[in-house]
Design an enzyme around this catalytic site. Sequence first.
Site, PDB file in Angstrom:
ATOM      1  N   ARG A 160      26.567   7.870  44.906  1.00  0.00           N
ATOM      2  CA  ARG A 160      26.209   8.108  46.129  1.00  0.00           C
ATOM      3  C   ARG A 160      24.818   8.653  45.766  1.00  0.00           C
ATOM      4  NH1 ARG A 160      30.565   9.141  50.522  1.00  0.00           N
ATOM      5  NH2 ARG A 160      31.463   7.221  50.638  1.00  0.00           N
ATOM      6  N   SER A 204      32.528  17.527  48.705  1.00  0.00           N
ATOM      7  CA  SER A 204      32.773  18.652  49.687  1.00  0.00           C
ATOM      8  C   SER A 204      33.032  19.344  48.747  1.00  0.00           C
ATOM      9  CB  SER A 204      34.174  17.294  49.949  1.00  0.00           C
ATOM     10  OG  SER A 204      34.054  16.342  51.083  1.00  0.00           O
ATOM     11  N   ARG A 212      40.149   5.377  44.218  1.00  0.00           N
ATOM     12  CA  ARG A 212      40.893   6.032  45.281  1.00  0.00           C
ATOM     13  C   ARG A 212      41.319   3.983  45.380  1.00  0.00           C
ATOM     14  NH1 ARG A 212      38.464  10.596  47.465  1.00  0.00           N
ATOM     15  NH2 ARG A 212      38.271  12.202  45.877  1.00  0.00           N
ATOM     16  N   GLU A 239      40.611   3.272  48.657  1.00  0.00           N
ATOM     17  CA  GLU A 239      40.396   2.347  49.760  1.00  0.00           C
ATOM     18  C   GLU A 239      40.388   0.972  50.159  1.00  0.00           C
ATOM     19  OE1 GLU A 239      38.194   5.176  51.679  1.00  0.00           O
ATOM     20  OE2 GLU A 239      37.645   6.849  49.285  1.00  0.00           O
ATOM     21  N   ARG A 294      29.525   1.540  50.654  1.00  0.00           N
ATOM     22  CA  ARG A 294      29.456   3.475  50.047  1.00  0.00           C
ATOM     23  C   ARG A 294      30.499   3.799  49.427  1.00  0.00           C
ATOM     24  NH1 ARG A 294      29.035   7.240  54.767  1.00  0.00           N
ATOM     25  NH2 ARG A 294      30.824   5.865  56.502  1.00  0.00           N
ATOM     26  N   HIS A 295      31.836   2.907  49.461  1.00  0.00           N
ATOM     27  CA  HIS A 295      32.181   3.079  49.033  1.00  0.00           C
ATOM     28  C   HIS A 295      33.340   2.625  47.979  1.00  0.00           C
ATOM     29  CE1 HIS A 295      33.715   4.433  52.695  1.00  0.00           C
ATOM     30  NE2 HIS A 295      34.150   6.001  52.280  1.00  0.00           N
ATOM     31  N   GLU A 297      27.867  11.466  53.350  1.00  0.00           N
ATOM     32  CA  GLU A 297      28.370  12.782  52.489  1.00  0.00           C
ATOM     33  C   GLU A 297      28.154  12.426  51.279  1.00  0.00           C
ATOM     34  OE1 GLU A 297      32.567  13.328  53.257  1.00  0.00           O
ATOM     35  OE2 GLU A 297      32.403  13.380  51.113  1.00  0.00           O
TER      36      GLU A 297
HETATM   37  P1  AMO Z   1      35.888  13.614  48.297  1.00  0.00           P
HETATM   38  O1  AMO Z   1      37.137  13.119  48.508  1.00  0.00           O
HETATM   39  O2  AMO Z   1      35.600  14.558  49.751  1.00  0.00           O
HETATM   40  O3  AMO Z   1      36.826  15.453  48.025  1.00  0.00           O
HETATM   41  O4  AMO Z   1      34.840  13.567  46.888  1.00  0.00           O
HETATM   42  C1  AMO Z   1      33.974  14.218  46.777  1.00  0.00           C
HETATM   43  C2  AMO Z   1      32.680  12.799  46.698  1.00  0.00           C
HETATM   44  O5  AMO Z   1      33.338  12.200  45.746  1.00  0.00           O
HETATM   45  C3  AMO Z   1      32.783  10.781  46.252  1.00  0.00           C
HETATM   46  N1  AMO Z   1      33.710  10.035  47.055  1.00  0.00           N
HETATM   47  C4  AMO Z   1      33.057   7.914  46.665  1.00  0.00           C
HETATM   48  N2  AMO Z   1      32.246   7.971  46.533  1.00  0.00           N
HETATM   49  C5  AMO Z   1      32.762   6.652  45.911  1.00  0.00           C
HETATM   50  N3  AMO Z   1      33.574   5.499  46.463  1.00  0.00           N
HETATM   51  C6  AMO Z   1      34.768   6.219  47.467  1.00  0.00           C
HETATM   52  N4  AMO Z   1      35.369   5.675  47.395  1.00  0.00           N
HETATM   53  C7  AMO Z   1      34.548   8.273  47.260  1.00  0.00           C
HETATM   54  N5  AMO Z   1      35.398   8.889  47.740  1.00  0.00           N
HETATM   55  C8  AMO Z   1      34.798  10.195  46.716  1.00  0.00           C
HETATM   56  C9  AMO Z   1      31.816  11.513  47.756  1.00  0.00           C
HETATM   57  C10 AMO Z   1      32.785  12.308  47.758  1.00  0.00           C
HETATM   58  O6  AMO Z   1      31.880  13.620  48.833  1.00  0.00           O
HETATM   59  N6  AMO Z   1      38.113  17.524  45.637  1.00  0.00           N
HETATM   60  C11 AMO Z   1      37.412  17.370  46.577  1.00  0.00           C
HETATM   61  C12 AMO Z   1      36.202  17.983  46.197  1.00  0.00           C
HETATM   62  C13 AMO Z   1      36.315  19.610  45.591  1.00  0.00           C
HETATM   63  O7  AMO Z   1      36.707  20.146  46.712  1.00  0.00           O
HETATM   64  O8  AMO Z   1      36.082  19.944  44.527  1.00  0.00           O
HETATM   65  C14 AMO Z   1      37.265  15.947  46.930  1.00  0.00           C
HETATM   66  O9  AMO Z   1      37.774  14.556  45.992  1.00  0.00           O
HETATM   67  O10 AMO Z   1      30.409  11.244  47.101  1.00  0.00           O
END
Ligand code: AMO
Length: 429
Positions: free
Chosen positions: A403, A355, A210, A212, A218-219, A352
């Site tokens: 997380r 998802s 990602r 970001e 937390r990212h 979170e």
């Molecule tokens: P989402 O984008 O909410 O959903 O990602 C799911 C979970 O992945 C973790 N996460 C991260 N952890 C750390 N750093 C990040 N940049 C980061 N991005 C995401 C989080 C988050 O809740 N395709 C959907 C999932 C699905 O519907 O099956 C998805 O990617 O804990």
Amino acid sequence: MRIPIADVTPETTEAEIIGWVHEVRDLGGLAFYIIRDRTGFLQVTIVKKKAPETVVEATKETSRESVVRVFGTVKATEKAPGGRELIPDTFEIISKAESPLPLDVAEKVPAELDTRLDNRFLDSRRPRINAIFQIRSNITQSINDFLFKEGFVNITTPKVVAAATEGGTELFPIAYFEKEAFLNQSPQLYKQMMMAAGFEKVFEIAPIFRAEEHNTTRHLNEATSIDVEFSFADHNDAMDLVEKIVIQAYESVSNNCENALNTLNVDLKVPENRFPRITYSEAIDIAALGIEEDISYGDDLSTAAERAIGDEMGEHYFITDWPTSIKPYYAMPFEDQPEICKAFDLMHPRMELSSGAQRIHQYDLLVEQIKEKGLSPESFEFYLKPFRYGMPPHAGWGLGMERLIMTMLNLPNIREAVLFPRDRHRLVP
Ligand code: AMO
């Protein structure tokens, strides 16, 4: 023959150990060398007048964090850690460490996170840091075991892809011959395609990327996602499964990682069997009471909003019934109320964790939703095709490994849960 330090007991007569020199205390005629391996510490006691000349000579050359082999007699003593000490007959430096050390493994001198991450190999020698990764390994094992036992098939999907899955802004473009390509944000499209492939239940534990922009605690730019997808299931089945997975991960760590938890000083509470479920609309009401900024129905939950709801809930919980407009195109709208959808977030009071959703399995509806989000169905052709040839109803979720660990162990920064974190400023080591 070398034995692990934890196997040296006050009753042991002789032992050969190999480990790092954790601490040196030289009192003149008497010196103590605390030797460490991954199982524990052992004090090597040297009375210089009595010890063999070769031992005294070798210890003169020894620096902290050098790897040494020591053989000798074990004596019970109240004064040493673990109630025993080793009186050496031989003391051999296997690999000498330079001085000064870039990082104090014994933690007498505190170090900034950046210095620690720059020297992660030394940082991970610290028992407290090592414990985090032993626990991480246990979580990976327990989740794999659980899902295999439940009949899930482990899949591996591509990390170099042609399309965004979770929205276009967080993509890392990469040079891929003459074509435009990206690092995968989520295995979303592929795990859904595997439902059309007839696997019925699949999972993958793999990196997601990602872009970001923000450096937060937390990212990560490279995270590990535990992804599940299963057929003939709805959002309630998906919530039940992620709830079970989280609870059994806590149980597994609680049952198998006692030493690591003690080292970390964590008193792990295994969550109750059922996480409360609140609707998005209830969540907004709770947030509105707890934060200064304006929040209304249809807004995404800000960090402050998540925290306010988390404070109120005080335990893991689900947020359900999200507005269709703020969830991805693949989330299934309720048949009788299409402005809300069968998506959910699993929350820890701090943030979170996961998802998920029941997915749209009808081709026409999916195309409509893709268009609704301002995306072009043509760029999703490879994903859409399986929906035209018998796609079963299905649901799934993605759970962030780091997380999960961060919240379980109450770590202040997500980078603590990754060996070599990737963030805006960190690409090495
Ligand atoms: P989402 O984008 O909410 O959903 O990602 C799911 C979970 O992945 C973790 N996460 C991260 N952890 C750390 N750093 C990040 N940049 C980061 N991005 C995401 C989080 C988050 O809740 N395709 C959907 C999932 C699905 O519907 O099956 C998805 O990617 O804990």
